[in-house]
Design an enzyme around this catalytic site. Structure first.
Site, short mmCIF file in Angstrom:
data_model
loop_
_atom_site.label_atom_id
_atom_site.label_comp_id
_atom_site.label_asym_id
_atom_site.label_seq_id
_atom_site.Cartn_x
_atom_site.Cartn_y
_atom_site.Cartn_z
N ASP A 1 -8.61 -5.15 -6.53
CA ASP A 1 -8.25 -4.02 -5.68
C ASP A 1 -8.41 -2.68 -6.40
O ASP A 1 -7.72 -2.43 -7.40
CB ASP A 1 -6.80 -4.18 -5.20
CG ASP A 1 -6.36 -3.08 -4.26
OD1 ASP A 1 -7.22 -2.34 -3.75
OD2 ASP A 1 -5.14 -2.97 -4.02
N HIS B 1 -5.99 -6.14 -1.93
CA HIS B 1 -4.87 -5.31 -1.50
C HIS B 1 -3.83 -6.16 -0.77
O HIS B 1 -4.07 -6.65 0.32
CB HIS B 1 -5.43 -4.24 -0.56
CG HIS B 1 -4.68 -2.95 -0.57
ND1 HIS B 1 -4.44 -2.22 -1.71
CD2 HIS B 1 -4.14 -2.22 0.44
CE1 HIS B 1 -3.79 -1.11 -1.41
NE2 HIS B 1 -3.59 -1.09 -0.11
N SER C 1 0.83 -1.19 0.00
CA SER C 1 0.00 0.00 0.00
C SER C 1 0.88 1.26 0.00
O SER C 1 1.80 1.36 -0.80
CB SER C 1 -0.97 -0.04 1.19
OG SER C 1 -2.02 0.87 1.02
#
Length: 480
Positions: free
Chosen positions: A399, A427, A167
């Protein structure tokens, strides 16, 4: 200090971005962590000032059970935009065992217990940026290598470092390799949001694609119904969702948009779509059906906080449990934006979630003149045209964040990109398995609808790490 080399692992669980940067609750089971024993070191407050020598205490963790003292690398798991209570036991622990690596985890500046100030005023937040965080990594890397050398009585040893992250920390992972190639052998950038995006309409478009035609249609119908009902009796509508404390109507609509997106982002699509499709089929009240999901799953099991959608709470400058939301919004409002605006056509979220809403939030929470200069961020890092080398980019097919990542390979620079394709691959699924929340110990992929798709990408990761470690000879300097 000598230039030192260790295997850098950026955060793999702690700071998971939801649709507008909200994070979910970290594991509370001590068994979910390899260690929670705290260590501290003195970090420089401002890496770019030649005259400001102030420091602050930065928290970190180490796990040495798998470490091959004779020749092992070191994996540094840097926590991102939330508190960091320990080293999480995800797939990185499998990698550490395979490569005989030490695991080290550094808490991101300002978050958790690594705050330089007692108040998070806009003035005090001026040192909170990805650029400062990257230098934190470089300084800590040197400190820890020397600390490890001293611990094992090594003389000027250079351990191989490779960077991993998911991320926002995945972006830090890629950017660290870009800016400090002499300090790392390579990088894994999982679901790495390397592209700062002003109007991120592709996020909502992916939510619709991941939902599929039927579920998307129901979500759109619910959005229209709520948009119609809010002006008539907003109090009753918010009470239905257990969100009466969220006073601003668009903040509330953002909450509802996040609640839907999170199901696809973190690998739980059926938790959302199955009851909604059943409600549609049996002519039940769709708004009530969605409210049940929001209360029981998003605000319940998933652990989202209503305070994250309350601008009056976001304006508070005292340190506390909710402080991480203010901190991340500051990074959003000054560097990266990721404004999840409604697309012009065929939107799942309310059209009231637009650019003006985001800019007004930044101004209301942080003051006049605070807005993200995404052009400068992308000029500095390169966005998806990042000119790095030996960086693995991975993304889950479902995602929404993958549209802010690098999804095409650059073989000439040894920067492969892999999409893990399955119904609940979201994710960081390559390192977290499925679903991505709650935690799967050691990143177990057994609940992925296509475990073999995850294993295929993981094998590619292993092969790249193995190759890059074998090629990592820092100007002939001695390794462990």
């Amino acid at each position: 200090m000598n230039a030192l080399f260790v295997l850098l692992l950026l955060p793999l669980l702690s700071p998971l971005l939801t649709a507008n940067g909200k994070r979910f609750r970290l594991p509370t089971d001590p068994g979910a962590y390899l260690t929670q024993e705290v260590h501290w070191f003195d970090q420089t407050l401002d890496h770019f000032s030649p005259t400001d020598h102030r420091q602050f205490k930065q928290r970190y963790y180490e796990f040495l059970d798998y470490y091959d003292v004779s020749n092992g690398p070191i994996f540094l798991k840097i926590c991102g935009e939330s508190t960091c209570p320990g080293i999480v036991n995800d797939y990185t622990s499998v990698l550490a065992k395979k490569f005989g690596a030490a695991l080290v985890s550094l808490e991101h500046r300002y978050y958790g217990m690594s705050s330089p100030f007692k108040l998070t005023t806009t003035e005090n937040l001026r040192y909170l940026s990805s650029k400062q965080a990257l230098f934190d990594l470089a300084v800590f890397r040197q400190y820890y290598q020397e600390s490890l050398n001293s611990k094992y009585n090594h003389s000027k040893v250079e351990s191989p470092w490779i960077v991993f992250g998911v991320s926002y920390p995945g972006a830090l992972s890629a950017w660290f390799r870009l800016k400090f190639p002499h300090l790392t052998c390579g990088s894994l950038a999982s679901s790495a949001v390397v592209l700062a995006v002003y109007n991120f309409s592709k996020f909502d478009q992916q939510v619709g694609d991941s939902a599929g035609p039927e579920c998307k249609s129901v979500l759109q119908e619910i959005t229209k119904l709520v948009d119609q009902q809010l002006p008539l009796d907003g109090v009753a509508v918010k009470d239905l969702f257990g969100a009466s404390t969220v006073k601003d109507d668009v903040d509330f609509l953002y909450l509802l948009a996040d609640a839907a997106a999170i199901a696809f982002q973190y690998g739980n699509p059926d938790v959302l779509c199955s009851p909604l499709l059943e409600a549609k089929k049996s002519n039940q009240n769709l708004v009530e059906a969605y409210a049940k999901y929001v209360k029981e799953y998003y605000l319940g099991k998933f652990g989202a906080s209503l305070n994250a959608y309350n601008q009056q709470i976001l304006k508070k400058t005292s340190l506390g449990a909710e402080g991480g939301d203010r901190l991340w919004w500051f990074q959003v409002c000054t560097e990266v934006a990721y404004f999840q605006v409604a697309p012009t056509n065929d939107s799942v979220r309310s059209p009231r979630i637009d650019t003006r809403y985001h800019l007004d939030l930044c101004k209301n929470v942080f003051g006049e003149g605070v807005y993200p200069d995404v052009d400068m961020t992308n000029i500095y890092y390169g966005g998806t045209r990042i000119a790095g080398s030996k960086i693995i980019f991975t993304n889950g097919s479902q995602d929404p964040w993958r549209h802010a990542s690098k999804q095409t390979s650059s073989p000439e620079k040894d920067m492969p990109s892999y999409i893990t394709k399955c119904h609940n691959c979201g994710h960081g699924s390559d390192l977290r398995g499925c679903p991505q929340s709650p935690l799967n110990i050691k990143g177990d992929a057994g609940n992925c609808t296509s475990p073999e798709a995850v294993q295929k990408v993981r094998q590619q990761i292993i092969e790249h790490i193995d190759l890059w470690l074998s090629q990592c000879d820092y100007d002939g300097k001695k390794h462990c």
